[in-house]
Design a protein around this motif. Sequence first.
Motif, PDB file in Angstrom:
ATOM      1  N   LEU A  20       0.815  -1.210   0.000  1.00 54.53           N
ATOM      2  CA  LEU A  20       0.000   0.000   0.000  1.00 54.53           C
ATOM      3  C   LEU A  20       0.852   1.266   0.000  1.00 54.53           C
ATOM      4  O   LEU A  20       0.539   2.233  -0.688  1.00 54.53           O
ATOM      5  CB  LEU A  20      -0.940   0.002   1.209  1.00 54.53           C
ATOM      6  N   GLY A  21       1.938   1.252   0.773  1.00 55.40           N
ATOM      7  CA  GLY A  21       2.848   2.388   0.768  1.00 55.40           C
ATOM      8  C   GLY A  21       3.447   2.611  -0.607  1.00 55.40           C
ATOM      9  O   GLY A  21       3.588   3.746  -1.064  1.00 55.40           O
ATOM     10  N   SER A  22       3.772   1.513  -1.295  1.00 52.73           N
ATOM     11  CA  SER A  22       4.342   1.607  -2.644  1.00 52.73           C
ATOM     12  C   SER A  22       3.319   2.160  -3.629  1.00 52.73           C
ATOM     13  O   SER A  22       3.648   2.989  -4.486  1.00 52.73           O
ATOM     14  CB  SER A  22       4.815   0.225  -3.109  1.00 52.73           C
ATOM     15  N   VAL A  23       2.068   1.704  -3.521  1.00 53.66           N
ATOM     16  CA  VAL A  23       1.009   2.203  -4.404  1.00 53.66           C
ATOM     17  C   VAL A  23       0.853   3.713  -4.235  1.00 53.66           C
ATOM     18  O   VAL A  23       0.793   4.467  -5.218  1.00 53.66           O
ATOM     19  CB  VAL A  23      -0.340   1.503  -4.105  1.00 53.66           C
ATOM     20  N   LEU A  24       0.815   4.169  -2.993  1.00 54.23           N
ATOM     21  CA  LEU A  24       0.620   5.594  -2.712  1.00 54.23           C
ATOM     22  C   LEU A  24       1.791   6.434  -3.207  1.00 54.23           C
ATOM     23  O   LEU A  24       1.607   7.527  -3.746  1.00 54.23           O
ATOM     24  CB  LEU A  24       0.415   5.806  -1.212  1.00 54.23           C
ATOM     25  N   GLU A  25       3.016   5.931  -3.037  1.00 52.94           N
ATOM     26  CA  GLU A  25       4.189   6.692  -3.464  1.00 52.94           C
ATOM     27  C   GLU A  25       4.267   6.777  -4.984  1.00 52.94           C
ATOM     28  O   GLU A  25       4.565   7.841  -5.535  1.00 52.94           O
ATOM     29  CB  GLU A  25       5.462   6.075  -2.879  1.00 52.94           C
ATOM     30  N   VAL A  26       4.018   5.661  -5.678  1.00 58.03           N
ATOM     31  CA  VAL A  26       4.059   5.681  -7.144  1.00 58.03           C
ATOM     32  C   VAL A  26       2.907   6.536  -7.680  1.00 58.03           C
ATOM     33  O   VAL A  26       3.079   7.299  -8.640  1.00 58.03           O
ATOM     34  CB  VAL A  26       3.994   4.251  -7.722  1.00 58.03           C
ATOM     35  N   GLU A  27       1.731   6.426  -7.063  1.00 60.72           N
ATOM     36  CA  GLU A  27       0.601   7.256  -7.480  1.00 60.72           C
ATOM     37  C   GLU A  27       0.938   8.736  -7.331  1.00 60.72           C
ATOM     38  O   GLU A  27       0.728   9.531  -8.265  1.00 60.72           O
ATOM     39  CB  GLU A  27      -0.634   6.929  -6.631  1.00 60.72           C
ATOM     40  N   SER A  28       1.458   9.130  -6.180  1.00 55.67           N
ATOM     41  CA  SER A  28       1.750  10.542  -5.934  1.00 55.67           C
ATOM     42  C   SER A  28       2.859  11.056  -6.834  1.00 55.67           C
ATOM     43  O   SER A  28       2.889  12.240  -7.178  1.00 55.67           O
ATOM     44  CB  SER A  28       2.122  10.763  -4.467  1.00 55.67           C
ATOM     45  N   GLY A  29       3.765  10.162  -7.238  1.00 54.04           N
ATOM     46  CA  GLY A  29       4.852  10.576  -8.123  1.00 54.04           C
ATOM     47  C   GLY A  29       4.430  10.710  -9.572  1.00 54.04           C
ATOM     48  O   GLY A  29       5.093  11.401 -10.356  1.00 54.04           O
ATOM     49  N   THR A  30       3.311  10.069  -9.940  1.00 56.27           N
ATOM     50  CA  THR A  30       2.904  10.064 -11.352  1.00 56.27           C
ATOM     51  C   THR A  30       1.589  10.785 -11.621  1.00 56.27           C
ATOM     52  O   THR A  30       1.213  10.943 -12.792  1.00 56.27           O
ATOM     53  CB  THR A  30       2.773   8.613 -11.859  1.00 56.27           C
TER      54      THR A  30
END
Length: 488
Positions: free
Chosen positions: A150-160
């Motif tokens: 979930l942390g990875s999903v949020l970080e990639v989402e916020s970066g893109t």
Amino acid sequence: MDDLLISSDYFILLAALLLIIGVITTKFSTRLGVPALVLFILVGMITGSDGLGLIYFDNAKVTQLIGVLALVVILFEGGLQTKISTVRSVAKPALSLATAGVLITTAVVAAAAKLILDFSWLEAFLFGSIVGSTDAAAVFAVLKGQNGKLGSVLEVESGTNDPMAVFLTISFIELLTVEDPVYALLVGSFFWQMGLGLLLGIAFGKLGSLCINKINLDSSGLYPVFTMAFALLAYSITDLVNASGLLSVYVAAMLIGNSELTYRHSIFRFNEGFAWMMQILMFVILGLLVFPTQLFTWEVIWKGVLLSAILIIVARPIAVFLSTIKMDFHLNEKIFLSWAGLRGAVPIVLATFPLIAGLENSPMIFNVVFFVVLTSALIQGSTISIFAKKLGLAGPVKSEPVHSLELVSIGKANAEIIEVEAKADIPILGKSLAEVEFPKDVLINAVIRGTELVTPYGETVIKKGDVLYILVSRKSKKELKRMLNIHE
């Protein structure tokens, strides 16, 4: 001349004090459970003309310039830390949230803004676009060190998802300011910006990695500067051809960060510190730009609170649940993704676009957006960890070594020191150093066991959790990593 020197000294003194206060507030933010960005903004508001009156600042163009530059640095640092293997594992949900999720959020918020702010539909959709994306600076800061899917999903989402918000914001401003807009061109512009931004990001990432490793500089301190130059180059050239510079920066950073780099440790540490400095500067400047007497009026407060509630409780959850249909997420995970949609610097920076364009309702847009960001950061940012625990989703935290090793430049020797943690899958676990056949040109310099330094010798047995500092020639580095089962 004397007045100019006094003015310069005064400015430098204020800059030093603001940075010191900004760094100190990060300690308080952890203890108070409040995101640091909120405290940075408060520092700006307190020192501004409506506060202590130390600085008078109302220049939206300068704010936008500093904000965009800071976002480039922050996205670049976030991209460097992102593993491509992680992106592959969460690409589908993250990209769905970054595109469809932003569109859905924009539409729901626009419908609310039409009623609450009494805007035209185009103005309402402009407002929805500005607050439609989660913020990389906020998410990276709050989730720093958090592990798990979930942390990875949020970080990639916020970066893109910033490129989508920027595209929508600029598009609606054009529709509001151009007499006869051609709607069909917007669709083509979207694919041009995203497609070319992705391709140029890949190109600059590969070029940057190659140049960093091929150039042989006399000082290790120049490598981080050289690396940052590629971030600025990627953004500026991509933006000059009307493509997404922010997407280009993030993609380039991922490729550079996942490459075998000379002075990797120095590059990463420099960018981490630089990103923090730019984050402090950006949020303080944003705090200076807002006037509390205009922000904390009854009209802005009730409209801001209502729109914040709709964004947090209605728009974001609808976007998450629709964007992740038929994806492998259970109910608690979707609830957490909904709550963790932090807003931060990006919406405030984007809110300066209508100000610069001179739109009629731009002051109201800016003030309400600012209020929405403050409430999002305060309410969501301070409760993310609590939500994760309540929902049974608190993942493991990445362990950070309690020790550090400062390296002297050994570029002329064509060698470097790498840090290796003895995890369960490392082949040399439980073996003595004498039993291990290391590649040529490899020397174990130190073993850190807990908080103790162990001097390595032949009979030293490698235990789980040990951190090894290994001097290796660059030609033997790949062989050593294969032997130790290390994957970047």
